[in-house]
Enzyme design. Structure first.
Site, short mmCIF file in Angstrom:
data_model
loop_
_atom_site.label_atom_id
_atom_site.label_comp_id
_atom_site.label_asym_id
_atom_site.label_seq_id
_atom_site.Cartn_x
_atom_site.Cartn_y
_atom_site.Cartn_z
N GLU A 97 26.94 -29.28 -9.98
CA GLU A 97 27.82 -28.16 -9.97
C GLU A 97 29.26 -28.72 -9.58
OE1 GLU A 97 24.82 -28.42 -8.18
OE2 GLU A 97 23.83 -26.43 -8.47
N PHE B 131 16.32 -18.69 2.26
CA PHE B 131 16.20 -19.88 1.44
C PHE B 131 17.15 -19.87 0.43
CE2 PHE B 131 14.76 -21.37 -2.84
CZ PHE B 131 14.71 -22.80 -2.38
N GLN B 132 18.07 -21.14 0.48
CA GLN B 132 19.32 -21.36 -0.32
C GLN B 132 20.31 -20.27 0.02
OE1 GLN B 132 18.18 -21.74 -4.55
NE2 GLN B 132 17.84 -23.85 -3.86
N LYS C 66 22.52 -11.15 -4.74
CA LYS C 66 21.61 -10.97 -6.14
C LYS C 66 21.23 -9.41 -6.30
CE LYS C 66 17.33 -12.77 -8.13
NZ LYS C 66 16.06 -13.65 -8.02
N MET D 233 41.39 -50.08 -5.09
CA MET D 233 42.20 -49.66 -4.24
C MET D 233 42.23 -50.05 -2.77
SD MET D 233 45.39 -48.74 -4.34
CE MET D 233 45.85 -47.61 -5.72
#
Length: 552
Positions: A49, A111-112, A161, A468
């Site tokens: 993602e 969940f999630q 959802k 760096m």
């Protein structure tokens, strides 16, 4: 005719002209992905993602259109956060959509489930959770309006959802009405007159141009102003390309790793004309010593930026392009002055340079890429030494040709951003200039470029270090290289394993042929340049020091 929330979302996206989305599916976003299956919108499946968010960011920077990304709830949404924060820091227009657990499960550690609107509150221009399907089309229209107007920035829309599954009639929501949100566009005539008078009276003016010039499309107005008044132009990292780097009035990038002549010019000017900048600490160095003898004009769309970091004598709030046009109306052409002679003398005395010791120098690689592409490529970068060399040694002659993470400094940005750039600019040469550390942070996106046949060219400046950080350890921590030495895979073999072309380059004589071969094939290519491990980016302003006190 009634549609599901997901179908309404598709209609709303099409109404905004969206034809490209970068994303990654998951359970809470399944209704959206199911609707996406039937519409004429191209979805690019990244392999993470974060890659989707950076690709949307790169797409926006290259095209000037808002980038769109999509992820599911919970970890899918949180994996977008770095990309959203990156876009926020650099004022990039982006709309991020996330799936969410059904509204009946919110707040129950489902969940999630993750509170993504709460998490992204500090790094978005605005965000929404849609709780009623009847509000969806209106919210989407508002999201794009907010992301692209005023000072651009990312907006997040979280869709539970049950909302994306619910049914309602799709109707055009009509004009956007947002009480309290009225981004200023036209400058105040009095502010314009004061600024124009200061410019006309200045003897040693310098323009300091930033990303606002690029995002507002003000590059032509900036060039006209500079040429009419014969004023030198320094740019920030984000402003590269906003003024042609090969123009006689260009003094290149200023700040920590800017050119000596740009830093000297800023330090000695009597008028600083700051255009679309935010006075980043990497630019100003020690604030009390920044442009110490100058009056300051600050032109910016965001009034909150004016006076935030430095004292401003002449504020001009408004769209940068409109502001410059209005100022130009009140100015007369000037002839070359002693100040121009001084600037040109500094440019001759203090050019960028490096020592050839028989090893591949990263600066040589950048110069060869610039030469082979005639300065016409779109260059994305990761973050680190290679980023600064790409800023110093490639000449950017047009806006939106340099794509880099300026504010947040996000390692792993360049490669997925290059994917978005290549999608936005098919047929153009697109490079990701990378370090060996940065490239490995989103190396999995090799699968994406191979899958979609995107011919991105990756040039890894492989010095075996987090370069760096190692440079700072060398200069400020007595060469104690604590955990910065990298053990790397054979990048050419990794590229081949994914289905891309891999090339390993170990000698200076192999550099140009490798770049030309990469440009000759219409495939993604990874070039692994084994460079001098202890080469440093110079000049360098030590942290907290005045910008005219440079090392190297």
């Amino acid at each position: 005719m009634k549609k599901s929330g997901a179908e309404i979302l598709m209609e709303s996206l099409k109404a905004q002209g969206v034809d490209t989305i970068f994303g990654y599916p998951g359970g809470a976003a399944l209704p959206i992905y199911d609707a996406l299956y039937d519409v004429d919108i191209t979805h690019y499946l990244t392999r993470h993602e974060q890659g989707a968010a950076h690709a949307a960011d790169g797409y926006a920077r290259a095209s000037g259109k808002p980038g769109v990304c999509l992820a599911t709830s919970g970890p899918g949404a949180t994996n977008l956060v770095t990309g959203i924060a990156n876009a926020y820091m650099d004022s990039i227009p982006m709309v991020a959509f996330t799936g969410q657990v059904p509204t009946s499960l919110l707040g129950k550690d489902s969940f999630q489930e993750a509170d993504i609107t709460g998490i992204t509150l500090p790094v978005t221009k605005h965000n929404y959770m849609v709780k009623d399907v009847n509000d969806l089309s209106k919210i989407v229209k508002e999201a794009f309006h907010i992301a692209t107007t005023g000072r651009p920035g990312p907006v997040l829309v979280d869709i539970p959802k049950d909302v994306s599954s619910a049914v309602a009639a799709y109707e055009d929501p009509g004009p956007v009405l947002l009480p309290g949100y009225s981004p200023a566009f036209k400058p105040d005539p009095k502010q314009v007159s004061r600024a124009a008078r200061a410019i006309a009276e200045a003897e040693r003016p310098v323009i300091y141009a930033g990303g606002g010039v690029v995002s507002s499309g003000a590059h032509e107005e900036l060039k006209e102003l500079a040429e009419t008044l014969l004023m030198p132009v320094a740019t920030t990292l984000m402003g590269l390309g906003g003024f042609p780097g090969d123009h006689p009035l260009s003094v290149g990038m200023l700040g920590m790793h800017g050119s000596k002549y740009a830093n000297y010019a800023i330090s000695d000017c009597d008028l600083l004309i700051a255009v679309g900048v935010r006075f980043d600490d990497r630019v100003t160095g020690k604030l009390e010593s920044f442009a110490p003898n100058a009056q300051v004009i600050h032109i910016d769309i965001d009034q909150a930026e004016i006076g935030k970091n430095v004292r401003v004598d002449f504020p001009v709030a408004g769209d940068v392009r409109l502001c410059l046009r209005e100022i130009m109306k009140q100015l007369q052409p000037k002839v070359e002055s002693a100040w121009n002679g001084t600037i040109n003398k500094w440019k001759k005395e203090y050019p960028f340079s490096y020592v050839d010791n028989g090893r591949i120098k990263p600066q040589q690689v950048i110069q060869e890429i610039c030469s082979a592409t005639k300065g016409k490529a779109r260059i994305a970068t990761e973050v680190g030494q290679h980023q600064m060399w790409a800023a110093q040694y490639y000449t950017y002659s047009r806006p939106r040709s340099f794509i880099s993470s300026g504010g947040l400094g996000t390692m792993g940005f360049g490669f997925p951003a290059a994917i978005g750039v290549q999608v936005a600019c098919p047929g153009e040469a697109v490079f990701d200039i990378a370090g060996d550390g940065s490239f490995q942070m989103n190396i999995q996106e090799l699968a994406t470029v191979v899958n979609y046949k995107l011919p991105v060219k990756v040039a890894i400046l492989n010095n075996g270090y987090l370069g760096m950080v190692r440079q700072w350890q060398e200069l400020f921590y007595n060469r104690r290289y604590s955990y910065t030495e990298m053990s790397n895979p054979e990048f050419s073999k990794v590229a081949e394993a994914y289905g891309a072309v891999g090339i390993k380059i170990t000698t200076p004589s192999e550099v140009r042929p490798a770049i030309e071969h990469a440009l000759s094939v219409d495939e993604p290519v990874v070039m692994d340049f084994i460079t001098d491990p202890e080469e440093n980016v110079l000049p360098m302003v030590p942290p907290g020091e005045a910008i005219n006190k440079m090392l190297g």
